[in-house]
Motif scaffolding. Structure first.
Motif, short mmCIF file in Angstrom:
data_model
loop_
_atom_site.label_atom_id
_atom_site.label_comp_id
_atom_site.label_asym_id
_atom_site.label_seq_id
_atom_site.Cartn_x
_atom_site.Cartn_y
_atom_site.Cartn_z
N LEU A 29 -9.57 1.14 -7.89
CA LEU A 29 -9.17 1.95 -6.74
C LEU A 29 -10.16 1.73 -5.62
CD1 LEU A 29 -7.99 5.62 -6.78
CD2 LEU A 29 -9.76 4.91 -5.19
N THR A 30 -9.63 1.42 -4.46
CA THR A 30 -10.52 1.32 -3.29
C THR A 30 -9.94 2.19 -2.19
OG1 THR A 30 -9.31 -0.48 -2.26
CG2 THR A 30 -11.05 -1.09 -3.80
N VAL A 31 -10.82 2.70 -1.35
CA VAL A 31 -10.33 3.54 -0.26
C VAL A 31 -11.25 3.39 0.94
CG1 VAL A 31 -11.55 5.53 -1.23
CG2 VAL A 31 -9.75 5.92 0.44
N ALA A 32 -10.66 3.29 2.12
CA ALA A 32 -11.43 3.31 3.36
C ALA A 32 -10.54 3.71 4.51
CB ALA A 32 -12.06 1.94 3.63
N ASP A 33 -11.17 4.31 5.47
CA ASP A 33 -10.55 4.72 6.72
C ASP A 33 -10.13 3.47 7.48
OD1 ASP A 33 -10.38 5.47 9.39
OD2 ASP A 33 -12.50 6.03 9.53
N ILE A 34 -8.89 3.41 7.99
CA ILE A 34 -8.40 2.18 8.62
C ILE A 34 -7.92 2.33 10.05
CG2 ILE A 34 -7.73 0.92 6.51
CD1 ILE A 34 -4.80 1.97 7.22
N ARG A 72 -6.53 3.93 3.85
CA ARG A 72 -5.69 3.10 2.99
C ARG A 72 -6.33 3.04 1.62
NH1 ARG A 72 -2.28 -2.05 4.23
NH2 ARG A 72 -2.33 -3.22 2.28
N ILE A 73 -5.52 3.34 0.62
CA ILE A 73 -5.99 3.30 -0.76
C ILE A 73 -5.26 2.16 -1.44
CG2 ILE A 73 -6.03 4.56 -2.96
CD1 ILE A 73 -6.05 7.16 -1.38
N THR A 74 -6.01 1.32 -2.15
CA THR A 74 -5.39 0.28 -2.96
C THR A 74 -5.64 0.62 -4.41
OG1 THR A 74 -5.98 -1.28 -1.23
CG2 THR A 74 -5.19 -2.20 -3.32
N ILE A 75 -4.58 0.78 -5.16
CA ILE A 75 -4.72 1.10 -6.58
C ILE A 75 -4.09 -0.01 -7.40
CG2 ILE A 75 -3.97 2.66 -8.44
CD1 ILE A 75 -4.20 4.97 -6.58
N VAL A 76 -4.85 -0.50 -8.37
CA VAL A 76 -4.27 -1.41 -9.35
C VAL A 76 -3.98 -0.57 -10.59
CG1 VAL A 76 -4.58 -3.49 -10.72
CG2 VAL A 76 -5.63 -3.31 -8.46
N GLY A 131 -22.06 -5.16 -9.58
CA GLY A 131 -21.34 -4.13 -8.83
C GLY A 131 -20.07 -4.75 -8.27
N ARG A 132 -18.93 -4.09 -8.45
CA ARG A 132 -17.66 -4.64 -7.95
C ARG A 132 -16.98 -3.62 -7.05
NH1 ARG A 132 -14.82 -7.84 -12.99
NH2 ARG A 132 -13.22 -8.20 -11.40
N THR A 133 -16.26 -4.10 -6.04
CA THR A 133 -15.59 -3.18 -5.11
C THR A 133 -14.25 -2.71 -5.62
OG1 THR A 133 -14.56 -5.04 -4.01
CG2 THR A 133 -16.62 -4.22 -3.07
N GLY A 134 -13.65 -3.45 -6.53
CA GLY A 134 -12.24 -3.20 -6.83
C GLY A 134 -11.39 -3.95 -5.82
N VAL A 135 -10.09 -3.96 -6.08
CA VAL A 135 -9.19 -4.83 -5.33
C VAL A 135 -8.76 -4.22 -4.00
CG1 VAL A 135 -6.86 -5.83 -5.37
CG2 VAL A 135 -8.31 -5.93 -7.41
N VAL A 136 -8.78 -5.00 -2.93
CA VAL A 136 -7.99 -4.67 -1.75
C VAL A 136 -6.93 -5.76 -1.64
CG1 VAL A 136 -9.70 -3.40 -0.42
CG2 VAL A 136 -9.58 -5.88 -0.20
N LEU A 142 -0.74 -1.26 -5.73
CA LEU A 142 -0.09 -0.33 -4.80
C LEU A 142 -0.97 -0.13 -3.57
CD1 LEU A 142 0.96 2.48 -7.32
CD2 LEU A 142 2.23 0.43 -6.69
N ALA A 143 -0.37 -0.17 -2.40
CA ALA A 143 -1.08 0.15 -1.16
C ALA A 143 -0.54 1.49 -0.66
CB ALA A 143 -0.87 -0.94 -0.12
N ILE A 144 -1.44 2.43 -0.45
CA ILE A 144 -1.03 3.79 -0.10
C ILE A 144 -1.75 4.18 1.18
CG2 ILE A 144 -0.96 6.18 -0.95
CD1 ILE A 144 -1.75 4.74 -3.74
N THR A 145 -1.01 4.66 2.17
CA THR A 145 -1.69 5.21 3.35
C THR A 145 -1.61 6.73 3.29
OG1 THR A 145 0.33 4.92 4.62
CG2 THR A 145 -1.35 3.24 4.89
N VAL A 146 -2.72 7.35 3.59
CA VAL A 146 -2.82 8.82 3.45
C VAL A 146 -3.56 9.40 4.64
CG1 VAL A 146 -2.91 8.69 0.93
CG2 VAL A 146 -5.05 8.68 2.21
N ASP A 147 -3.36 10.70 4.87
CA ASP A 147 -4.18 11.40 5.84
C ASP A 147 -5.64 11.31 5.39
OD1 ASP A 147 -2.26 12.31 7.64
OD2 ASP A 147 -1.76 14.04 6.39
#
Lengths: 171, 584
Positions: free
Chosen positions: A41-46, A54-58, A157-162, A13-18
């Motif tokens: 779960l990954t998250v960064a300001d885009i 943008r948050i990417t959740i598997v 160390g792993r980042t998780g999926v984008v 899932l790709a989620i955009t959030v405030d």
């Protein structure tokens, strides 16, 4: 009585959030409160003004649960959009892992050889260790790490999926 | 655009938002706001005796008026005490804004005196929450919070305001037009879905309307539309606990409430229907019973403003996302435009009448004047005595709540205030306080159990202080009756901790708070006692002693289907398998 659980399927899932305090807690808390799974779960300001993240959740679940997850995420006030990339079809997934391997002699040579096969980069080395950087989908990273276990793996160390959909369209 | 303190901005925003009443309790971290409220000309502050009661009073205010309830409490224990009422408002979709004081921003995270992580604690029991770090943000946040609390599916919003933000000055600004950049609930239903719904209803041979609190939340006009659509289609209608009042209980289309303690005819109609039209209801487990046996023959239309309610528990054939009132209006318009006439549902109604013939709400009772009062009789007598008074009824949670839902008839929305989703004992009395504040000239009665009432009984002081004519009608059976009933059903009557021991003398308690106290012991005293309660000005507590071991029927036992109702006490088995025991 025994408690049984349903088997599910993997969705990205790709989620955009405030981009504001507490958003990540709201989203991860929703998953724990409603008993949904997070595989990564990954998250960064885009955005250029730092207003959006943008948050990417598997996640993993039977189709009705995936549908609920999307609906539940979508009704959170700071959530702008939720896209099920798995459902949409063709998309690219990547994650980065940093893999530290220690050893000398044959194992060290073998590690380097396999890193070459996987196109992992050496980003640090000492006489007795390497740090490899590997990029790819989760399966590839998993396989590389499994091989490194035989060659003196000491830390990962792993980042998780984008992930992002193929083609010219944006979310 | 004016420079003022944060506390003044809070009060100014309340004035601008049309707030007339705030329920609250002061404390260190909200003193600046309390000072700004001191002798305020338009905003009335109601001082409760416990913050939980402030939230339930705000719910009572909101549910009886349709306006958002407003709560003001301090940091730490003030905020944590409010959590139960906030959660209650979330589960029952009640619009509410809760202002909490917080320790100054400079002390946040230091375990300061009366510090708690209010936004953390309330993150998952609010629709949304804010921690305001800058006084300039107070104006926009206050206005946005009210917008979010009242738009889409209503719910509670918490605004946590550190004390230094209340004291510091800034610029108060009001957003000209609130369009949230991400929160935009769909209110207007999709035309294609409406057209499909019209055709499905027109084609149905055994339709039933299943309506819920969403109809109440959509405003009184939605109830009018519902009545019109039911009349147009000629279909029977049932409702959830939260939806009572949207449709008049004396109408011949009315089947009564459905679900665990619903009527036999409502549950059987759901089970045998070929079309269920769900309006503002969410297929709660108390409604569906065993899911794999729920409405096996029915196609389902689900009208709901919250997309996440669709297919959450029961997969539906047609989803209509939008405001219940607008959806009903659109269906009526579509029905009339297509020239549909009500089908002949005679065969369906004959079956419904067959189920009605079981007279499932009848109960055994003795008629002698010195006989024990059956609790159902007490509720019916209260209903009969208040016909024409248009009373507002609140309840606590338990057997008395179900008896009230079964035996008290409602004709209009916003008259029935009860804790449905969270099932909060201690809700009813403070909710009655809030309803009475909002409707000073109306008859407000809290139907209570002696156990639930004690969870917020301290509010007798609030009632005395504001001279509110609230009436409390206790169905006193000296048991946590619903717990005891389940122990009877499930645990072979091992009554573990369900006896209401060491009860206070409620009449003396009334006296201590300056109320009027009455006690009703026998059937012969019932009508006169109720009359005295209604005719006595000011607050009255009635200790109505009822048959101690009466149970609430009909009942769908835990884990059973709609067709497996227990109609009478002698149907009880007294044991249950583990699967059923594990269900709530």
């Amino acid at each position: 009585m025994k408690i049984t659980t349903e088997t599910g399927e993997r969705h990205v899932l790709a989620i955009t959030v405030d981009n504001e305090a507490g958003v990540l807690a709201k989203i991860t808390g929703l998953f724990t409160a409603r008993g949904y799974n997070i595989e990564s779960l990954t998250v960064a300001d885009i955005s250029s003004d730092h207003a959006l993240s943008r948050i990417t959740i598997v996640t993993n679940g039977p189709p009705p649960v995936i549908d609920q997850i999307i609906a539940q995420l979508d009704r959170l006030v700071p959530v702008h959009s939720v896209t099920d990339l798995t459902d949409q079809g063709a998309h690219v997934e990547r994650e980065i892992a940093l893999v530290k391997v220690a050893g000398t002699g044959d194992k060290r040579i073998e590690a380097l050889r396999m890193a070459d096969v996987f196109r992992a980069k050496v980003v640090d080395t000492t006489l007795t260790s390497f740090i490899f950087e590997i990029t790819g989908n989760s399966d590839k990273v998993d396989r590389f790490i499994a091989l490194m276990r035989e060659c003196g793996l000491v830390e990962v160390g792993r980042t998780g999926v984008v992930a992002i959909a193929r083609g010219s369209e944006a979310l | 655009m004016t420079e003022m303190s944060g506390a003044d901005m809070v009060v100014q925003a309340l004035v601008d938002l049309g707030v007339d009443t705030v329920f609250g309790y002061p404390g260190g971290a909200v003193l600046p706001i309390y000072d700004a409220l001191y002798k305020h000309p338009t905003i009335k502050h109601i001082l409760v005796r416990h913050e939980q009661a402030a939230t339930h009073a705000a719910e009572g205010y909101a549910r009886s008026t349709g306006k958002p309830g407003v709560v003001l409490v301090t940091s730490g224990p003030g905020a944590t005490n409010a959590v139960t009422g906030i959660t209650d408002a979330l589960l029952d979709s009640i619009p509410m804004v809760v202002l909490t004081g917080q320790v100054p921003t400079t002390l946040i995270g230091t375990d300061a005196f009366q510090e708690c992580d209010t936004v953390g604690i309330t993150r998952h029991c609010t629709k949304h929450n804010y921690l305001v770090m800058d006084p300039d943000r107070l104006g926009p946040i206050m206005h946005e919070a009210f917008h979010i609390a009242t738009h889409g599916r209503p719910g509670p919003v918490v605004i946590d305001i550190p004390k230094n933000v209340q004291v510091a000055t800034g610029t108060y600004s009001v957003p000209a037009f609130i369009q949230h950049n991400s929160y935009r609930p769909q209110v207007e239903p999709d035309a294609a879905a409406i057209a499909a719904a019209v055709e499905m209803i027109a084609a149905a041979e055994r339709p039933v309307f299943y309506t819920g609190g969403g109809v109440i939340n959509a405003g009184p006009d939605a109830s009018v539309s519902l009545r019109q659509l039911v009349a147009l289609t000629g279909a029977p209608i049932t409702s959830t606990l939260m939806g009572l009042g949207a449709f008049p209980s004396d109408d011949d289309k009315w089947l009564g409430m459905l679900g665990m303690h619903g009527t036999y005819e409502a549950n059987m109609a759901m089970n045998r229907a070929d079309l269920i039209i769900a309006v503002g209801a969410r297929f709660d487990d108390r409604v569906t019973g065993r899911l794999d046996a729920f409405a096996p023959e029915a196609k389902k239309i689900h009208i709901d403003i919250d997309r996440s309610s669709i297919n959450k528990i029961v997969p539906v054939d047609l989803a209509v996302i939008g405001d219940a009132g607008r959806a009903l209006d659109a269906i009526i318009a579509g029905w009339q435009a297509a020239g549909h006439k009500a089908r002949d549902l005679g065969e369906w109604w004959r079956r419904v009448d067959g189920w009605r013939a079981t007279r499932c709400l009848d109960f055994p009772e003795k008629k002698e004047p010195d006989a024990d009062i059956m609790p159902q009789r007490a509720v019916r007598a209260l209903f009969d005595a208040t016909r024409g008074c248009d009373p507002i009824i609140t309840t606590e949670v338990g057997q008395h709540q179900m008896w009230a839902a079964q035996h008290f008839g409602f004709s209009d929305p916003n008259r029935w205030l009860t804790s449905g989703g969270l099932g909060t004992m201690g809700y009813g009395f403070p909710a009655a306080v809030g309803a009475q504040i909002a409707n000073p000239d109306r008859l407000v009665i809290c139907i209570a159990g002696e156990a639930s009432l004690q969870m917020n009984i301290q509010e007798m002081g609030t009632v005395a202080q504001y001279r509110l004519p609230v009436k409390i009608f206790i169905l006193n059976n000296e048991w946590m009756g619903m717990v005891r009933q389940w122990q009877e059903l499930t645990y072979e009557s091992r009554y573990s901790n369900s006896y209401s021991d060491s009860l206070p003398d409620f009449v003396k308690l009334a006296d201590a708070y300056g109320w009027t106290g009455l006690r009703i012991d026998t059937l012969g005293e019932l009508e006169a006692g109720i009359r005295t309660m209604i005719d006595t000005p000011g607050p009255v507590i009635v200790d109505c002693r009822v048959a101690k071991l009466a149970n609430c029927f009909p009942m769908i036992p835990s884990g059973a289907a709609h067709t497996d109702m227990i109609l009478q006490p002698n149907d009880i088995v007294g044991t249950m398998d583990d699967e059923a025991k594990a269900l709530v």
